[in-house]
Design a protein around this motif. Sequence first.
Motif, PDB file in Angstrom:
ATOM      1  N   PRO A 148      27.833  55.175  29.021  1.00  0.00           N
ATOM      2  CA  PRO A 148      27.740  55.303  27.568  1.00  0.00           C
ATOM      3  C   PRO A 148      29.121  55.128  26.939  1.00  0.00           C
ATOM      4  CG  PRO A 148      27.075  57.352  28.680  1.00  0.00           C
ATOM      5  CD  PRO A 148      27.563  56.422  29.728  1.00  0.00           C
ATOM      6  N   PHE A 150      30.410  56.062  24.218  1.00  0.00           N
ATOM      7  CA  PHE A 150      31.053  57.225  23.592  1.00  0.00           C
ATOM      8  C   PHE A 150      31.632  58.175  24.626  1.00  0.00           C
ATOM      9  CE2 PHE A 150      27.222  59.771  24.286  1.00  0.00           C
ATOM     10  CZ  PHE A 150      26.241  58.790  24.302  1.00  0.00           C
ATOM     11  N   TRP A 151      30.990  58.230  25.802  1.00  0.00           N
ATOM     12  CA  TRP A 151      31.530  59.071  26.869  1.00  0.00           C
ATOM     13  C   TRP A 151      32.826  58.467  27.410  1.00  0.00           C
ATOM     14  CZ3 TRP A 151      30.827  58.960  32.633  1.00  0.00           C
ATOM     15  CH2 TRP A 151      31.225  60.170  33.215  1.00  0.00           C
ATOM     16  N   LEU A 154      35.536  59.245  25.088  1.00  0.00           N
ATOM     17  CA  LEU A 154      36.023  60.625  25.192  1.00  0.00           C
ATOM     18  C   LEU A 154      36.922  60.799  26.410  1.00  0.00           C
ATOM     19  CD1 LEU A 154      32.931  62.825  24.282  1.00  0.00           C
ATOM     20  CD2 LEU A 154      34.891  62.232  22.892  1.00  0.00           C
ATOM     21  N   LEU A 155      36.489  60.211  27.538  1.00  0.00           N
ATOM     22  CA  LEU A 155      37.299  60.345  28.754  1.00  0.00           C
ATOM     23  C   LEU A 155      38.664  59.690  28.551  1.00  0.00           C
ATOM     24  CD1 LEU A 155      34.757  59.705  31.650  1.00  0.00           C
ATOM     25  CD2 LEU A 155      35.564  61.867  30.729  1.00  0.00           C
ATOM     26  N   ILE A 157      40.225  59.304  25.684  1.00  0.00           N
ATOM     27  CA  ILE A 157      41.014  60.175  24.800  1.00  0.00           C
ATOM     28  C   ILE A 157      41.623  61.307  25.609  1.00  0.00           C
ATOM     29  CG2 ILE A 157      40.911  61.861  22.928  1.00  0.00           C
ATOM     30  CD1 ILE A 157      38.868  60.279  21.581  1.00  0.00           C
ATOM     31  N   TRP A 158      40.782  61.903  26.470  1.00  0.00           N
ATOM     32  CA  TRP A 158      41.281  63.045  27.232  1.00  0.00           C
ATOM     33  C   TRP A 158      42.440  62.629  28.134  1.00  0.00           C
ATOM     34  CZ3 TRP A 158      41.444  64.131  32.525  1.00  0.00           C
ATOM     35  CH2 TRP A 158      41.887  65.432  32.814  1.00  0.00           C
ATOM     36  N   VAL A 162      45.303  63.328  25.414  1.00  0.00           N
ATOM     37  CA  VAL A 162      45.497  64.764  25.585  1.00  0.00           C
ATOM     38  C   VAL A 162      46.333  65.060  26.828  1.00  0.00           C
ATOM     39  CG1 VAL A 162      44.333  66.964  25.918  1.00  0.00           C
ATOM     40  CG2 VAL A 162      43.324  65.250  24.417  1.00  0.00           C
ATOM     41  N   VAL A 252      29.846  53.785  16.401  1.00  0.00           N
ATOM     42  CA  VAL A 252      30.030  54.906  17.314  1.00  0.00           C
ATOM     43  C   VAL A 252      31.516  55.089  17.630  1.00  0.00           C
ATOM     44  CG1 VAL A 252      29.438  55.838  19.558  1.00  0.00           C
ATOM     45  CG2 VAL A 252      27.766  54.521  18.311  1.00  0.00           C
ATOM     46  N   CYS A 255      33.525  56.447  14.783  1.00  0.00           N
ATOM     47  CA  CYS A 255      33.358  57.885  14.558  1.00  0.00           C
ATOM     48  C   CYS A 255      34.146  58.695  15.580  1.00  0.00           C
ATOM     49  CB  CYS A 255      31.885  58.268  14.631  1.00  0.00           C
ATOM     50  SG  CYS A 255      30.976  57.740  13.186  1.00  0.00           S
ATOM     51  N   ILE A 256      34.163  58.235  16.835  1.00  0.00           N
ATOM     52  CA  ILE A 256      34.902  58.986  17.861  1.00  0.00           C
ATOM     53  C   ILE A 256      36.393  58.990  17.552  1.00  0.00           C
ATOM     54  CG2 ILE A 256      35.512  59.062  20.300  1.00  0.00           C
ATOM     55  CD1 ILE A 256      32.892  57.758  20.913  1.00  0.00           C
TER      56      ILE A 256
END
Lengths: 313, 281
Positions: A148, A150-151, A154-155, A157-158, A162, A252, A255-256
Motif C-alpha cells: 500500500p 500510504f504504508w 509512512l515507513l 517518513i519514519w 524521523v 493519498v 495528504c500523508i
Amino acid sequence: MNIGSYIVRRLLGLLPLLLAISFFSFVIIQLSPSDPAEVAIRVNAMTPTPELIAEVREEMGLDKPFLERYLTWLNNAVHGDLGKRYVDGKSVAGEMLKALPPTLMLAATSAALMLACSIAAAFVGVLFEGRWPDLLLRGLIFLGTSVPAFWAGLLLIWLFAVHLDLLPTGGLSGPSSLVLPAVTLALPYISAYARLLRNSMVQTKQQNFVLYAKACGRSRGAVLRHIFRNSLQSSLTGLGMSLPKLVAGTFVVECIFAWPGLGRLCVTAIFNRDFPVIQAYVLLMAVLFVLCNLCMDICSALVDPRLRERGLQ
Amino acid sequence: MTFWQSLKRDRPGMACLCFLVLVALAGLLAPYIVPYDPADIDVRNKFASCGWTHWLGTDHLGRDILSRLVYGTRASLGFSLLTMGVTVSIGIVLGMSAGFLRGKVEAFLMRLCDVMMSFPSEVMILAIVGMLGPGLENVVLACVIAKWPWYTRMIRTVTRQYADMNYIRFARVAGYGTPYIIRRHLLPCAAGEIIVLATLDTGAVILMISALSFLGLGVQPPTPEWGMMLGEAKDIMILYPEQMLPPGITILLVVAAFNFLGDSLRDALDPWHHPSREVTV
C-alpha cells in the motif's frame, strides 16, 4: 489523411465528450443528499433557519431551474470562474491555480523517477535473466505492486525523516521535501513498468532479428539497443494512461506528506462538504485525462499513419 | 475441469488461495476465535508490547491489535469481495445484453462506458465520496460505479466473440431461450477472463478502501479496519513506530496473495500463455 486534419477531427470529436464530462461534474453535486445552501450556512457556523436557507438559495441561484443553473455554471467555467469556496468565500479557480504547480511538480518528478528506475530495472532483469539479480528484482517488483502506497510512505517518513533525520517529514520547502513524496508516488508505477518492460524485452530477445544482429557481430550494447526499441510498444501505450493517473492519484500521497496540492485541496473540501471545490477538481482532472489521451493518440498517429484512419472510426 | 487441475498443479498459486480462504474464514468466525473484544478499551494497558496475553500488543487505547486485525478482515476483505461481486454482476448483465441485443442498446451502453472511462477511477471515486460524504457504504458504491464500465466492456467483447459461433446458433435454432444460452454456453466461456480480472482487481479494491479509510473518508471509528488502524498508528509514529507494522503487513500479504493468485489463474487459463505476467496500471 494528413496529420493536421486528423488533429482537427479528433478535437471536434472531443467536444461532445467534454460536454458530457462537464454535465457529469455538475450533476454529481446536485445528486448529493445534502442541500448546498444548508451546507454553505453550516460551514460558516450559522444556524440554518428556513428564512436564512431561502435567502442563501436565492443568493446562490439555487431557486432557478436545473438547466439554467447548468448553463450559467458552464458559461462561467469556460470563462475561468469556478465559483467561490463555501468556507472562506475565496475564488475556487484561484485556489486551484495555486495548488496546481505543486501537484504537477510532484507528478513530473515521479514520472521521471518512474521512467529512469523502471528502464534500469528492466535492463538488469534482461542482462541477468534467471540469475540472482533478476530473481531479487522480480521479488522486489512483486512487493512493489502489492505494497500500500500510504504504508510505504509512512515507513519512508519514519526511516528518513524521523530516525535518520535526513529529509523533512512533509510540506513544500525546497527540493529535499520533494524526494519522499515522489518516491512514494512512483513506487507502484516503477514496479508495474519494470515488469512490463522486462517481460517484453525477454520476449523480444528470442526473436530472429536479435540472433541475426548477434551473428553479424554487432556489439552487445547495439544488440541491447535493438531489443529495447522493439519492446517499447506496450509500455508506451500504458504510459498514456498512467501519466494522468499519476496526477489524479496524488491525493493519498499529498495528504500523508502535507503537500499543498490539488488532491489535498479536494480531500479537505470533502471533509468540509465544500461542493464547488469538489466539482472543479473533478472537471479539471477529467479534462486533463482527456487531453492527455488525445496527446498520446496524436503521438501514435505521428509515428504510425495507419492509426489515423482507425482512430476515427 | 482442466482449469482447476492446472491451478492445482501450481503450488504457490494454491498456497495463496488457501491463505486467502483462511483469512476470510478468520474474518467470518471472528467472534469465536479472537481473545478480546476489538472495541474493548483498557487505557491502563496501552502500548503493551507483544507477549502471551496480547500476541501483537495493544494500541493507543489499550485495544488488542490481533483482535482488531481479525475483525478488520470484515471491513477490508469482506467489503472488497462485495464490491467485486456487485461490479461483476452488473458487468455480466449489461455486457451480455450489449453483446447479444446489439443495436441501440449496445451503442448506448458503450457510449456511456466511454464517458465513464474518460475519468480516471481515482477521481471518480473521490467525486462520489465527495458527493455522498465519508463512509464505507459510499466508498463501496463509488468503487462499483468506477469499475462497472471496464467489466461491461470486457464481457461484451467476449460475448460478441462467441455470439456468432455455430454452437450458439444451433442452440438458438433448437429453441433455447437467451437466458439459458447465456447461462449454459456463454458464461462458462467468459468465466475464466472474468475471474482473472476480478482477482487482480480485488487487491486493488482492498488498497483503495484502506487508503480512503486511512484518510478518514472510508470506515468510521470505532469499526476496526486495516487502513484506519494505520491512520491511527500514523499519529503516534515517533514514539511507537512498531504500531505501523501489523496492519501494513496484513494489507501487503493479502493484496500480494490476490495479485499472485490472479497471475496463477491467468497462466492456468491459458497453458500456452508465456508467463509474462503483465500488469495494467
